[in-house]
Structures are given as C-alpha cells and as structure tokens.
Design a protein around this motif. Structure first.
Motif, PDB file in Angstrom:
ATOM      1  N   VAL A  75     -50.302-135.868  72.255  1.00  0.00           N
ATOM      2  CA  VAL A  75     -49.700-135.924  73.542  1.00  0.00           C
ATOM      3  C   VAL A  75     -48.997-134.961  73.896  1.00  0.00           C
ATOM      4  O   VAL A  75     -48.365-134.830  74.955  1.00  0.00           O
ATOM      5  N   ASP A  76     -49.115-133.640  73.024  1.00  0.00           N
ATOM      6  CA  ASP A  76     -48.510-132.492  73.342  1.00  0.00           C
ATOM      7  C   ASP A  76     -48.719-131.730  74.600  1.00  0.00           C
ATOM      8  O   ASP A  76     -49.839-131.504  74.913  1.00  0.00           O
ATOM      9  N   ARG A 133     -50.144-123.450  73.767  1.00  0.00           N
ATOM     10  CA  ARG A 133     -51.289-124.333  73.241  1.00  0.00           C
ATOM     11  C   ARG A 133     -50.716-125.587  73.714  1.00  0.00           C
ATOM     12  O   ARG A 133     -49.717-126.125  72.958  1.00  0.00           O
ATOM     13  N   SER A 134     -51.598-126.600  74.286  1.00  0.00           N
ATOM     14  CA  SER A 134     -51.404-127.916  74.684  1.00  0.00           C
ATOM     15  C   SER A 134     -52.769-128.762  74.370  1.00  0.00           C
ATOM     16  O   SER A 134     -53.845-128.349  74.573  1.00  0.00           O
ATOM     17  N   ARG A 135     -52.531-130.052  74.129  1.00  0.00           N
ATOM     18  CA  ARG A 135     -53.739-130.771  73.608  1.00  0.00           C
ATOM     19  C   ARG A 135     -53.988-132.069  74.680  1.00  0.00           C
ATOM     20  O   ARG A 135     -54.664-132.909  74.494  1.00  0.00           O
ATOM     21  N   SER A 136     -52.971-132.315  75.626  1.00  0.00           N
ATOM     22  CA  SER A 136     -52.938-133.519  76.560  1.00  0.00           C
ATOM     23  C   SER A 136     -52.713-132.867  77.796  1.00  0.00           C
ATOM     24  O   SER A 136     -52.107-131.802  78.178  1.00  0.00           O
ATOM     25  N   ALA A 137     -52.947-133.881  78.761  1.00  0.00           N
ATOM     26  CA  ALA A 137     -52.498-133.542  80.211  1.00  0.00           C
ATOM     27  C   ALA A 137     -50.966-133.996  80.427  1.00  0.00           C
ATOM     28  O   ALA A 137     -50.480-134.673  79.516  1.00  0.00           O
ATOM     29  N   PRO A 138     -50.367-133.688  81.478  1.00  0.00           N
ATOM     30  CA  PRO A 138     -48.778-134.180  81.517  1.00  0.00           C
ATOM     31  C   PRO A 138     -48.751-135.453  81.786  1.00  0.00           C
ATOM     32  O   PRO A 138     -49.591-136.096  82.225  1.00  0.00           O
ATOM     33  N   VAL A 141     -44.128-133.762  70.185  1.00  0.00           N
ATOM     34  CA  VAL A 141     -44.158-133.165  71.630  1.00  0.00           C
ATOM     35  C   VAL A 141     -43.395-132.006  71.640  1.00  0.00           C
ATOM     36  O   VAL A 141     -42.888-131.561  70.685  1.00  0.00           O
ATOM     37  N   TYR A 142     -43.605-131.321  73.025  1.00  0.00           N
ATOM     38  CA  TYR A 142     -42.684-129.891  72.922  1.00  0.00           C
ATOM     39  C   TYR A 142     -41.209-130.410  73.575  1.00  0.00           C
ATOM     40  O   TYR A 142     -41.270-131.727  74.101  1.00  0.00           O
ATOM     41  N   SER A 143     -40.301-129.808  73.536  1.00  0.00           N
ATOM     42  CA  SER A 143     -39.016-130.201  73.867  1.00  0.00           C
ATOM     43  C   SER A 143     -38.920-130.804  75.480  1.00  0.00           C
ATOM     44  O   SER A 143     -38.093-131.684  75.342  1.00  0.00           O
ATOM     45  N   GLN A 144     -39.846-130.221  76.113  1.00  0.00           N
ATOM     46  CA  GLN A 144     -39.673-130.772  77.538  1.00  0.00           C
ATOM     47  C   GLN A 144     -39.909-132.053  77.606  1.00  0.00           C
ATOM     48  O   GLN A 144     -39.742-132.641  78.848  1.00  0.00           O
ATOM     49  N   GLN A 145     -40.733-132.683  76.843  1.00  0.00           N
ATOM     50  CA  GLN A 145     -41.104-134.024  76.686  1.00  0.00           C
ATOM     51  C   GLN A 145     -40.253-134.925  76.119  1.00  0.00           C
ATOM     52  O   GLN A 145     -40.684-136.272  76.067  1.00  0.00           O
ATOM     53  N   LEU A 146     -39.043-134.629  75.676  1.00  0.00           N
ATOM     54  CA  LEU A 146     -38.289-135.416  74.827  1.00  0.00           C
ATOM     55  C   LEU A 146     -37.718-136.570  75.792  1.00  0.00           C
ATOM     56  O   LEU A 146     -37.647-137.875  75.219  1.00  0.00           O
TER      57      LEU A 146
END
Length: 358
Positions: free
Chosen positions: A151-152, A160-165, A191-196
């Motif tokens: 879900v990152d 590098r990301s593996r999913s859509a927002p 997740v990345y911190s913006q997704q917390l």
C-alpha cells in the motif's frame, strides 16, 4: 550499548530465493546469474528510484537470502527467533501468495540458525478472495500470524511506490479488512510518513485489530535528499520531521497500534552511502536516528515498540549488530533501562506475533 544479556527476537527480516521461487524481482536476479555484471555497471542500469531505495549495492536483491545468511549477518548478536515478513511473491493463481508462507516454513530454521518465530504473509484486503487467501496462509503454516499489503505510496513521483494513492481508505480495502480482524490476525502497515493519517483512520475503524507500523512510518528524505524534491534542504527535512512527529502521536493514541523500530537504516531515508562493505559508524547512526526514536518511545512506550533489523534491505548502510547497538544506545540515552530494552528487543514481539513458543 551492551544489551546486557538480552536474547533478541528480530521482528522484521526477509528471506528469499529469487532464482528458485517466483518473486517480482526474479527476472532481474536470473539476468545477473546468466549475464554477470560489475556492481557499478548494474547500479547505473537500475532506475534512479530503485537505486535510492536499495542503495548502491544490488547484490542482496539478486542472490538468495536464507537462514544461514541471516545467521552470518547477525554475528554475535544473540538472536533467538525471527519474524519473516513477505517479499514480493509472484504467481497468477488466486491463492499463490500462500505458497510463500509454506516455503518459509520449510526453511532450515532453528538448527544452527535462529528459530522461526512467526510469518507475516502477503494479501490484499481489497481482493474478493481475501478471506480465502487468509485461510490458505493459515493452512500453510501454524506460524502464520498476519499480513502485509503493498500500500506504500509517496507524493514525490521520484520516490519508489508500489500502489496508487488512497488504497488504505478505499471502500474495498476497508470492507475486506474485516476478514483479518475476525480471524484475530495482525496487519503490518508499511507506508511512507505522509500516509500515517490513513493508518490512524484504519486503526480507529478496527480497534479490535492489531496494527503494526513498520519502520516508524518511513519518513523518506529525513536524513538527506531523495526523489525529485523530497528532503532537498534542512528546512524541508525539518518540516518533514514535524509532520511525522505529529502524525505518529495521533496514531499512537490508538491502543491497538504498535510500532517497529526497524528500517531506520534504509537508504530511502536519505542516509549518506558509506563506502561499500563498510558499515556506517554507530555514533553517526545514533546522531541521525535519536530524534525519531526518542519521540516514538515517548508516545508508544517500550510495551508498544518492537525491534527489527529489516535485513538484508538495510545492509547497504549498516550491519545487524551495529543497527541494534545504535538503537539500544539511542533509547538508553533517552532513559530506557534494561527492562525497557528487553521489551523492545524481545517481549513486545513475543506478544504481538505470538513467538514465545518456538
């Protein structure tokens, strides 16, 4: 910092063999096997976002990483058991990801290597077959304890990301997640911190589910520039830290959440890359990670923190003993005593993942 005789549970490692099992990076691994390239040439061929994520040495990703490799990397650190976290298992069959759980359970753990304490497999709660896949994982091994999903997503397209927002807040994901909660399985949120805030919303919606935040939320660029614009100057890094701090505080307010002090040596955080084969010094690591660890300790406490090496992903930056030493030192400097360190390095993992019976 001496761990004072504490035997350790490493709550986050990866085992893989991209040459004999189906991984998303198996094609690259096989290319390296049959067309060997010097490391520096291979590095230049990789996309920039992959280089920034993995560091300057792709070797760990194109060779098998198995129990004996981990034992050698752990060195003198007294690791008694490990928790395997899923690694990009591929397969077209509906329940293919359960085969990773079966494969990990078959590896030679616990002879002259640490014991296998638990397995966290891969599954997507938004999939119509999610509940069926969970049951297939459980059938594959009694060590199966939960899942991690891809879900990152990072707002910087150069990271590098593996999913859509917004995957974590989609109706399909949230509705499917009930099957995990019903089975009393845990969810590792990488997740990345913006997704917390999305992880916080998930924890609030499912207070009966155990949510494990991997890598303290991975604030990419916190130590240096990555991507197209992330962490480009001290002001942006300070802004990133303040947002991460506030969002982690909000997440910790949910008692069903725990956080891993893991992945803090990933290159994507913006660490300066040391000379290949030479781990970053412990004092340098302590200096960088202390603000993150001190705040995490304040808001989660030792009963809701657990340590993981994230090996071999973090190998470019440090060694397992150095990583453990740096984290123990930073926590001790903040007032953690031996009993608190034992919780972080063993007891919390035993409780969260049920690894007390090897």
């Amino acid at each position: 910092m001496d761990l004072a005789g504490i035997t350790v549970v490493d709550a986050h490692i990866h085992q893989w063999d991209p040459l004999t099992t189906p991984r998303e990076f198996s094609g690259v691994a096989k290319l390296f096997k049959y067309l060997p390239l010097p490391v520096d040439v291979a590095k230049r061929l990789a996309p920039r976002r992959d280089r920034e994520f993995a560091g300057d040495d792709p070797t760990p990703f194109v060779h098998p990483y198995l129990p004996a490799d981990y034992r050698d990397d752990a060195g003198e650190l007294p690791v008694e058991a490990i928790v395997h976290i899923e690694v990009e298992w591929a397969g077209r069959q509906l329940l293919a990801q359960a085969e990773e759980t079966r494969w990990v359970a078959s590896l030679p753990f616990g002879v002259d290597t640490p014991a296998l304490g638990a397995i966290v497999g891969a599954a997507d709660p938004s999939s119509p077959a999610f509940a069926q896949l969970l049951d297939a994982h459980r059938s594959a091994s009694p060590k199966f304890r939960g899942i991690r999903s891809h879900v990152d997503n990072h707002p910087d397209s150069g990271v590098r990301s593996r999913s859509a927002p917004g995957v974590l807040t989609s109706h399909a994901f949230l509705d499917g997640f009930a099957a995990l909660a019903d089975r009393e399985l845990s969810f590792d949120a990488w997740v990345y911190s913006q997704q917390l805030p999305e992880v916080t919303a998930l924890a609030a919606r499912y207070p009966e589910a155990t949510i494990v935040l991997d890598h303290l939320g991975t604030p990419a660029g916190i130590f240096g520039p990555v991507g197209k614009h992330t962490g480009r100057n001290p002001s942006l890094r300070r802004e990133l830290f303040l947002r991460w701090r506030d969002d982690l505080t909000a997440l910790a307010a949910n008692p069903n959440t725990v956080a891993k002090v893991s992945g803090l040596m990933m290159p994507i955080l913006g660490h300066p890359l040391p000379q290949r084969g030479t781990p970053t010094s412990i004092p340098d690591l302590v200096d960088r990670i202390s603000p993150l660890l001190h705040h995490a300790y304040d808001v989660f406490g030792p009963d809701r923190l657990l340590w993981g090496s994230n090996f071999p992903v973090d190998k470019t930056i440090t060694s397992i003993p150095n990583a453990a030493d740096a984290i123990a030192t930073a926590l001790t400097d903040h007032g953690a005593d031996t009993a608190a360190l034992e919780r972080v390095f063993r007891r919390t993992a035993e409780r969260v993942y049920g690894v007390d019976d090897f």
